[in-house]
Write a protein that holds these residues in place. Structure first.
Motif, PDB file in Angstrom:
ATOM      1  N   ALA A   1       0.839  -1.196   0.000  1.00  0.00           N
ATOM      2  CA  ALA A   1       0.000   0.000   0.000  1.00  0.00           C
ATOM      3  C   ALA A   1       0.870   1.240   0.000  1.00  0.00           C
ATOM      4  O   ALA A   1       1.994   1.225   0.501  1.00  0.00           O
ATOM      5  CB  ALA A   1      -0.899   0.009   1.236  1.00  0.00           C
ATOM      6  N   ASN A   2       0.348   2.293  -0.570  1.00  0.00           N
ATOM      7  CA  ASN A   2       0.943   3.621  -0.496  1.00  0.00           C
ATOM      8  C   ASN A   2      -0.107   4.557   0.070  1.00  0.00           C
ATOM      9  O   ASN A   2      -1.242   4.587  -0.415  1.00  0.00           O
ATOM     10  CB  ASN A   2       1.376   4.123  -1.880  1.00  0.00           C
ATOM     11  N   LEU A   3       0.266   5.310   1.101  1.00  0.00           N
ATOM     12  CA  LEU A   3      -0.637   6.259   1.736  1.00  0.00           C
ATOM     13  C   LEU A   3       0.016   7.635   1.751  1.00  0.00           C
ATOM     14  O   LEU A   3       1.231   7.738   1.892  1.00  0.00           O
ATOM     15  CB  LEU A   3      -0.948   5.843   3.182  1.00  0.00           C
TER      16      LEU A   3
ATOM     17  N   GLY B   1      -4.841   6.852  -0.844  1.00  0.00           N
ATOM     18  CA  GLY B   1      -4.267   5.523  -0.720  1.00  0.00           C
ATOM     19  C   GLY B   1      -4.514   4.669  -1.934  1.00  0.00           C
ATOM     20  O   GLY B   1      -5.430   4.912  -2.731  1.00  0.00           O
ATOM     21  N   ILE B   2      -3.658   3.679  -2.075  1.00  0.00           N
ATOM     22  CA  ILE B   2      -3.832   2.642  -3.091  1.00  0.00           C
ATOM     23  C   ILE B   2      -3.308   1.340  -2.493  1.00  0.00           C
ATOM     24  O   ILE B   2      -2.237   1.317  -1.885  1.00  0.00           O
ATOM     25  CB  ILE B   2      -3.134   2.991  -4.435  1.00  0.00           C
ATOM     26  N   TYR B   3      -4.115   0.270  -2.628  1.00  0.00           N
ATOM     27  CA  TYR B   3      -3.766  -1.051  -2.099  1.00  0.00           C
ATOM     28  C   TYR B   3      -3.775  -2.043  -3.249  1.00  0.00           C
ATOM     29  O   TYR B   3      -4.664  -1.999  -4.094  1.00  0.00           O
ATOM     30  CB  TYR B   3      -4.784  -1.522  -1.054  1.00  0.00           C
ATOM     31  N   ASN B   4      -2.831  -2.975  -3.253  1.00  0.00           N
ATOM     32  CA  ASN B   4      -2.788  -3.941  -4.348  1.00  0.00           C
ATOM     33  C   ASN B   4      -3.753  -5.107  -4.157  1.00  0.00           C
ATOM     34  O   ASN B   4      -4.098  -5.794  -5.110  1.00  0.00           O
ATOM     35  CB  ASN B   4      -1.365  -4.480  -4.553  1.00  0.00           C
TER      36      ASN B   4
ATOM     37  N   PHE C   1     -13.609  10.202  -3.197  1.00  0.00           N
ATOM     38  CA  PHE C   1     -13.666  10.000  -4.641  1.00  0.00           C
ATOM     39  C   PHE C   1     -12.773   8.817  -4.998  1.00  0.00           C
ATOM     40  O   PHE C   1     -11.696   8.653  -4.417  1.00  0.00           O
ATOM     41  CB  PHE C   1     -13.176  11.266  -5.348  1.00  0.00           C
ATOM     42  N   ILE C   2     -13.210   7.993  -5.936  1.00  0.00           N
ATOM     43  CA  ILE C   2     -12.392   6.897  -6.463  1.00  0.00           C
ATOM     44  C   ILE C   2     -11.651   7.443  -7.683  1.00  0.00           C
ATOM     45  O   ILE C   2     -12.273   7.867  -8.658  1.00  0.00           O
ATOM     46  CB  ILE C   2     -13.260   5.683  -6.870  1.00  0.00           C
ATOM     47  N   LEU C   3     -10.320   7.436  -7.620  1.00  0.00           N
ATOM     48  CA  LEU C   3      -9.521   7.935  -8.739  1.00  0.00           C
ATOM     49  C   LEU C   3      -9.280   6.859  -9.793  1.00  0.00           C
ATOM     50  O   LEU C   3      -9.149   7.153 -10.972  1.00  0.00           O
ATOM     51  CB  LEU C   3      -8.183   8.467  -8.231  1.00  0.00           C
ATOM     52  N   ALA C   4      -9.196   5.608  -9.358  1.00  0.00           N
ATOM     53  CA  ALA C   4      -9.005   4.494 -10.293  1.00  0.00           C
ATOM     54  C   ALA C   4      -9.410   3.211  -9.594  1.00  0.00           C
ATOM     55  O   ALA C   4      -9.168   3.043  -8.398  1.00  0.00           O
ATOM     56  CB  ALA C   4      -7.550   4.400 -10.739  1.00  0.00           C
TER      57      ALA C   4
ATOM     58  N   THR D   1      -7.495  -0.263  -6.128  1.00  0.00           N
ATOM     59  CA  THR D   1      -8.339   0.923  -6.045  1.00  0.00           C
ATOM     60  C   THR D   1      -7.514   2.086  -5.513  1.00  0.00           C
ATOM     61  O   THR D   1      -6.822   1.968  -4.516  1.00  0.00           O
ATOM     62  CB  THR D   1      -9.549   0.675  -5.116  1.00  0.00           C
ATOM     63  N   GLU D   2      -7.599   3.195  -6.203  1.00  0.00           N
ATOM     64  CA  GLU D   2      -6.904   4.421  -5.806  1.00  0.00           C
ATOM     65  C   GLU D   2      -7.984   5.377  -5.293  1.00  0.00           C
ATOM     66  O   GLU D   2      -8.875   5.771  -6.037  1.00  0.00           O
ATOM     67  CB  GLU D   2      -6.216   4.992  -7.054  1.00  0.00           C
TER      68      GLU D   2
END
Length: 193
Positions: free
Chosen positions: A37-39, A52-55, A73-76, A110-111
């Motif tokens: 994850a990146n936060l 955040g984004i989690y794999n 908001f969902i960016l991706a 999900t980003e």
């Protein structure tokens, strides 16, 4: 401005406690595998942005901050996710009032972005908090493209500010301008929804 980034290389629920500042959330990994994850968190005064984004897919449950409205908001996302029984995609705006319960199933890769503001900040922008959507998820299809672009640019600018030696004369002022542009983007969408 306070800015911090965290990279997580294995599933550790305690490390994700601050995924959304001020929230009280528990996280459960939904599939086996190596979790990454990146936060990112940015704070300016009463405004906070969490990204955040989690794999891998996770399930987050708990409650949102007690003194802020959260705009999400969902960016991706490669798949549809769900929040409090509503399906989310890249054309959804999430509005969670103070201390709202959260039950969020996050699809892999999900980003997401959560922007927290006080009701006073919304009022200063001319948004009556009582006029926010009554359901936590609103469809923004015709409007989401511009907001998505604005939010992605803001995240990229904040990540660059955090990762590189400051080349900007006043990084704190730059950060404030980035968060102001995020607020302006949400303001435009809320005004038209």
């Amino acid at each position: 401005m306070r800015l911090s980034t965290v990279e997580i290389d294995s599933f550790d629920p305690a490390a994700m406690d601050e995924a959304v500042k001020g929230a009280s959330l528990s996280h459960v990994l939904l599939t086996p595998g190596r979790f990454r994850a990146n936060l990112l968190t940015a704070e300016v005064g009463q405004q906070r942005l969490d990204y955040g984004i989690y794999n891998l897919p996770i399930h987050a449950r708990g409650s949102m901050p007690t003194n802020h409205v959260t705009l999400g908001f969902i960016l991706a996302s490669g798949e549809t996710t769900s929040l409090n029984g509503f399906q989310l995609d890249e054309s959804s705006l999430v509005v969670l009032r103070e201390d709202t319960a959260l039950d969020y199933r996050v699809a892999p890769d999900t980003e997401w972005l959560a922007f927290q503001v006080t009701e006073e900040s919304l009022e200063r922008l001319g948004i009556d908090p009582s006029m926010l959507p009554k359901t936590p998820v609103s469809e923004l299809s015709p409007l989401s493209g511009g907001l998505k672009k604005e939010l992605k640019a803001a995240i990229a600018a904040l990540q660059e500010l955090e990762s590189l030696p400051p080349t900007i004369v006043e990084p704190a002022n730059f950060g404030k301008k980035v968060l102001a542009s995020v607020m302006d983007g949400f303001h435009a969408v809320l005004e038209l929804s």
